[in-house]
Motif scaffolding. Sequence first.
Motif, short mmCIF file in Angstrom:
data_model
loop_
_atom_site.label_atom_id
_atom_site.label_comp_id
_atom_site.label_asym_id
_atom_site.label_seq_id
_atom_site.Cartn_x
_atom_site.Cartn_y
_atom_site.Cartn_z
N ALA A 1 -23.34 -55.05 112.72
CA ALA A 1 -23.05 -53.43 112.89
C ALA A 1 -21.56 -53.00 113.09
O ALA A 1 -21.33 -52.07 112.20
CB ALA A 1 -23.61 -53.23 114.43
N ASN A 2 -20.73 -54.09 113.69
CA ASN A 2 -19.20 -53.64 113.51
C ASN A 2 -18.69 -53.67 112.01
O ASN A 2 -17.91 -52.69 111.81
CB ASN A 2 -18.29 -54.63 114.38
N ASP A 3 -19.12 -54.49 111.44
CA ASP A 3 -18.30 -54.78 109.82
C ASP A 3 -18.98 -53.61 109.05
O ASP A 3 -18.32 -53.00 108.36
CB ASP A 3 -19.04 -56.05 109.42
N GLN A 4 -20.36 -53.04 109.50
CA GLN A 4 -20.91 -52.01 108.63
C GLN A 4 -20.13 -50.80 109.11
O GLN A 4 -20.09 -49.82 108.16
CB GLN A 4 -22.31 -51.77 108.88
N ASN A 5 -19.78 -50.47 110.31
CA ASN A 5 -19.09 -49.40 110.76
C ASN A 5 -17.76 -49.09 110.24
O ASN A 5 -17.18 -48.17 109.56
CB ASN A 5 -19.03 -49.23 112.05
N TYR A 6 -17.16 -50.66 109.91
CA TYR A 6 -15.73 -50.39 109.47
C TYR A 6 -16.01 -50.05 108.14
O TYR A 6 -14.90 -49.34 107.70
CB TYR A 6 -15.08 -51.84 109.50
N ARG A 7 -16.56 -50.57 107.44
CA ARG A 7 -16.60 -50.38 106.09
C ARG A 7 -17.06 -48.83 105.76
O ARG A 7 -16.41 -48.28 104.67
CB ARG A 7 -17.71 -51.26 105.25
N PHE A 8 -17.87 -48.32 106.51
CA PHE A 8 -18.23 -46.75 106.51
C PHE A 8 -17.03 -45.93 106.66
O PHE A 8 -16.76 -45.18 105.70
CB PHE A 8 -19.21 -46.52 107.33
N ARG A 9 -16.21 -46.48 107.70
CA ARG A 9 -15.06 -45.59 107.93
C ARG A 9 -13.70 -45.86 107.22
O ARG A 9 -12.94 -44.86 106.83
CB ARG A 9 -14.53 -45.56 109.53
N ARG A 10 -13.54 -47.09 106.83
CA ARG A 10 -12.29 -47.55 106.27
C ARG A 10 -12.25 -48.01 104.89
O ARG A 10 -11.18 -48.35 104.29
CB ARG A 10 -11.50 -48.65 107.34
N GLY A 11 -13.67 -48.35 104.26
CA GLY A 11 -13.74 -48.88 103.17
C GLY A 11 -13.92 -50.36 102.94
O GLY A 11 -14.08 -51.07 104.22
N ASN A 12 -14.14 -50.94 102.01
CA ASN A 12 -14.68 -52.30 101.84
C ASN A 12 -13.90 -53.49 101.74
O ASN A 12 -14.05 -54.52 101.82
CB ASN A 12 -15.96 -52.53 100.69
N GLU A 13 -12.49 -53.00 101.77
CA GLU A 13 -11.02 -53.96 101.95
C GLU A 13 -10.36 -53.64 103.23
O GLU A 13 -9.93 -52.42 103.30
CB GLU A 13 -10.41 -53.84 100.55
N GLY A 14 -10.03 -54.48 103.86
CA GLY A 14 -9.36 -54.27 104.93
C GLY A 14 -9.13 -55.27 106.13
O GLY A 14 -9.06 -56.51 105.70
N PHE A 15 -8.96 -55.05 107.39
CA PHE A 15 -8.63 -55.76 108.61
C PHE A 15 -9.24 -55.20 109.72
O PHE A 15 -9.04 -54.07 110.34
CB PHE A 15 -7.15 -55.82 108.75
N SER A 16 -10.48 -55.85 110.05
CA SER A 16 -11.28 -55.32 111.14
C SER A 16 -11.36 -55.79 112.65
O SER A 16 -11.63 -54.91 113.39
CB SER A 16 -12.81 -55.39 110.55
N HIS A 17 -11.03 -57.22 112.59
CA HIS A 17 -11.13 -57.77 113.84
C HIS A 17 -10.11 -58.77 114.19
O HIS A 17 -9.43 -59.43 113.33
CB HIS A 17 -12.64 -58.59 113.90
N LEU A 18 -9.69 -58.75 115.50
CA LEU A 18 -8.80 -59.80 115.97
C LEU A 18 -9.58 -60.61 116.95
O LEU A 18 -10.26 -59.93 118.03
CB LEU A 18 -7.83 -59.28 116.93
N VAL A 19 -9.59 -62.03 116.91
CA VAL A 19 -10.64 -62.82 117.60
C VAL A 19 -9.75 -63.69 118.49
O VAL A 19 -8.69 -64.25 118.01
CB VAL A 19 -11.36 -63.38 116.64
N ILE A 20 -10.20 -63.80 119.70
CA ILE A 20 -9.50 -65.03 120.68
C ILE A 20 -10.53 -66.11 120.82
O ILE A 20 -11.63 -66.15 120.66
CB ILE A 20 -8.99 -64.33 121.99
#
Length: 315
Positions: A98-117
């Motif tokens: 869901a997060n990936d789809q939300n990011y692609r909808f708002r920002r496009g299919n190429e980018g930087f979406s998550h920081l993971v610890i």
Amino acid sequence: LPLQTGLDPLTRLRQEPFMTEISPPRTLDHLVLPVIDIDVARNRYQSLGFTVAPDGRHPFGTENCCIFFKDDTFLEPLGIAQRETCEAKAIRGNTFVANDQNYRFRRGNEGFSHLVIKSDDARADHAAFKAAGMSGGKMVRFSRAYKDSAGNKQKVSFHLAFAADRRSPDSGFFACEVLQPPPGGRGALVEHENGVTGIKEVVLSEVNPTDFQYFFQMFLDQREMDVDSFGMPLDLNTSKVTVLSPHGMQAFYGMEAEKRERGMRFAAFVLAVNNLAHVKSLLTANNIVFEERQGRIFIAPTAGQGTTIIMEEAQ
């Protein structure tokens, strides 16, 4: 200042910097980098001098081609393998998809979406995020096949706990517990022609970085900050996360940033290299466009690489 009891989680969190017992900051695990085509991403990162792991398929429809480093961090270019599966899993509440789809909808299919610890206990992290009012959704637990550098098939398993600040819909965060790591480690996959050894810094931009101070204090277990008018640096165990204002982005990196729309956005990441001159020679030989300034190499986004990559020599 003593902590007061009976307060809401956010108020208690705001008092936590005054606690005498401070836990060590969290450790960076990896960065999620959405791409429109995983093959294009593989070719792009190989042309930058990286050793790219074999493709990995997730049971919820996404796929990746990871780049692993000696400092036990990695990059995860993330593509869509089965769109119908992704959509179905998102509807059923899979937070990752869901997060990936939300990011692609708002920002496009190429980018930087998550920081993971990294996480030793994803359930405990989820409970802590929830108590602080910053849960990012349901936990995700999954396994997938993994090929090592010799081509041997293994199985790896993960448990993910998500955090979120709803004021910032374009930046995602989660803690990743590795339940079943790859036997024998990453092997030759951590050796790169360009000499990159790890991730030094993650750079985010925001009009007023300190509005997100308490989110990061909780998510990163980082209570000590040297905040100034340019932004907010947070030191982790092996790397750093920096949130900069538009003026800070220009002063430190010569990069433009959104000056009006609010919310954090991932702007770039900095990689440590052994020898910057060697990297310049390699990129030139591979016809890669780059800029050199302030003792760093800047590689602008392009197909398969949705965000700015900065390289500088390890100290």
